[in-house]
Design a protein around this motif. Structure first.
Motif, short mmCIF file in Angstrom:
data_model
loop_
_atom_site.label_atom_id
_atom_site.label_comp_id
_atom_site.label_asym_id
_atom_site.label_seq_id
_atom_site.Cartn_x
_atom_site.Cartn_y
_atom_site.Cartn_z
N ARG A 4 10.26 0.48 17.42
CA ARG A 4 10.22 1.71 16.61
C ARG A 4 11.63 2.11 16.17
O ARG A 4 11.85 2.54 15.04
N ALA A 124 2.40 -3.09 1.78
CA ALA A 124 1.29 -2.16 1.54
C ALA A 124 0.18 -2.78 0.70
O ALA A 124 -0.81 -2.11 0.41
N THR A 252 2.68 10.08 -6.12
CA THR A 252 1.31 9.83 -5.66
C THR A 252 0.31 10.61 -6.51
O THR A 252 -0.71 10.07 -6.95
N CYS A 311 9.37 5.24 3.80
CA CYS A 311 8.55 4.24 3.11
C CYS A 311 8.00 3.19 4.07
O CYS A 311 6.92 2.63 3.82
N LEU A 313 6.88 3.86 7.06
CA LEU A 313 5.68 4.52 7.61
C LEU A 313 4.55 4.56 6.58
O LEU A 313 3.39 4.30 6.90
N ILE A 314 4.90 4.88 5.31
CA ILE A 314 3.88 4.96 4.26
C ILE A 314 3.29 3.58 3.99
O ILE A 314 2.07 3.44 3.80
N ASN A 316 3.00 1.04 6.03
CA ASN A 316 2.10 0.69 7.14
C ASN A 316 0.78 1.45 7.03
O ASN A 316 -0.29 0.92 7.36
N HIS A 317 0.83 2.70 6.56
CA HIS A 317 -0.39 3.49 6.36
C HIS A 317 -1.26 2.86 5.27
O HIS A 317 -2.48 2.70 5.45
N TYR A 318 -0.66 2.49 4.15
CA TYR A 318 -1.40 1.83 3.07
C TYR A 318 -1.99 0.50 3.56
O TYR A 318 -3.12 0.13 3.21
N ARG A 320 -3.10 -0.38 6.34
CA ARG A 320 -4.24 -0.26 7.26
C ARG A 320 -5.57 0.00 6.53
O ARG A 320 -6.62 0.00 7.16
N ARG A 321 -5.52 0.21 5.21
CA ARG A 321 -6.77 0.46 4.48
C ARG A 321 -7.60 -0.83 4.44
O ARG A 321 -7.05 -1.94 4.47
#
Length: 334
Positions: A4, A124, A252, A311, A313-314, A316-318, A320-321
């Motif tokens: 991390r 992403a 966004t 970015c 973190l963002i 990694n969020h994208y 996971r979709r």
């Protein structure tokens, strides 16, 4: 925990902090400073030569047809960002003072990044060809457009068209010419550069570190840390966080409002919200002089690290979709 921390602070960021500390404790001056300036000029030319040689014409052609996406990224980078910087002047000028506020305006006028924008788009699962095209075009256009935008943003503070013309001439000679020569030589050296990307990246980063040391040495001798106390640095960090949050929200919202799909949205968010340290550091060496370089560079150096953290973190969020093929498979089973 270690992974991390590595996500938040990469090796280059830590070395960059070390170089600033070195310039603070042991700045180059006198004949040593002259030698560093000469070497720095050569390093900047090499840096942009390599940028040009790494630029793939095929990738640009592959993504160039998506004109709506590129137009929106261009508008975010070179219109929305500068207008935000100008709109925030009544708040930022009293908080930061003129030298750091000029740095914020310089940050807002810079082109987007290439490598990290493409990397985060890839993580992403966004539109990678479009990201390559948008990021590369932004970097190239910014070499000429950034000094013009900066002049327009600082117009209330004085300056003349001649000074802007001189800056464009200097940038064209020191940055654009090596970039074009490098790109024209890509058919000859492109394959070799692609095979040696790992250690060439070290050369790339070393050039930036050399420019940072030379620039901060001049600023430290000119009284940088007296003009920029720790509280101002803290306020500047908060300003960079807020500025990035506003831009990420707007990119966004606009991409969804204009009906782009998720892959294009990802590309717009990562290409339209990022600013280039690799272009900003050497360009500052041309646009600013003496003690003004340090305060001009501090915002982009802080913003660079903050945008990497946010970015990552963002992205990694994208990532996971659910994949489209997984969704279709589930629908078929249902």
């Amino acid at each position: 925990m270690l992974s991390r921390l590595r996500l938040l602070f990469d090796n280059f960021t830590l070395i960059l902090i070390g170089v600033i500390a070195l310039a603070t404790l042991f700045p180059a001056y006198g004949q040593g400073a002259q030698i560093f300036e000469l070497v720095t000029g050569l390093a900047i030319a090499l840096l942009f030569f390599m940028h040009g040689a790494k630029l793939s014409r095929q990738a640009i052609i592959a993504g160039a047809t998506h004109w709506r996406l590129h137009l929106l990224v261009f508008a975010c980078t070179f219109i929305m960002f500068p207008l935000l910087g100008l709109a925030l002047k009544p708040v930022l000028l009293p908080l930061l003072g003129m030298p750091l506020f000029v740095g914020i305006l310089y940050l807002c006028a810079l082109p987007g990044t290439v490598q990290s924008a493409i990397a985060f788009t890839s993580i992403a699962r966004g539109n990678i060809p479009a990201a390559v095209c948008s990021a590369s075009a932004s970097s190239l256009i910014g070499i000429v457009l950034t000094p013009v935008l900066l002049k327009l943003l600082l117009d209330a503070e004085g300056g003349s068209a001649a000074s802007t013309l001189d800056a464009i001439k200097k940038i064209s000679l020191q940055l654009l010419l090596p970039f074009v020569v490098g790109h024209l030589m890509r058919p000859l050296i492109g394959a070799w550069m692609d095979r040696n990307r790992a250690w060439l990246r070290s050369v790339d980063q070393s050039s930036i570190l050399l420019v940072v040391y030379t620039a901060f040495s001049a600023s430290v001798i000119g009284g940088l840390w007296k003009a920029v106390p720790p509280m101002s640095l803290l306020i500047l960090t908060v300003v960079c966080v807020v500025l990035l949050a506003i831009v990420l929200t707007l990119t966004t919202w606009m991409s969804r409002r204009l009906g782009f799909n998720k892959e294009d949205e990802i590309t717009i968010v990562f290409c339209g919200s990022k600013k280039s340290l690799a272009t900003g550091v050497p360009m500052a060496q041309v646009l600013f002089s003496g003690a003004a370089i340090g305060p001009a560079l501090l915002p982009i150096m802080l913003f660079h690290q903050i945008q990497l953290m946010a970015c990552a973190l963002i992205a990694n969020h994208y990532a996971r979709r659910p994949r489209q093929e997984d969704v279709q498979g589930a629908l078929q089973k249902a």
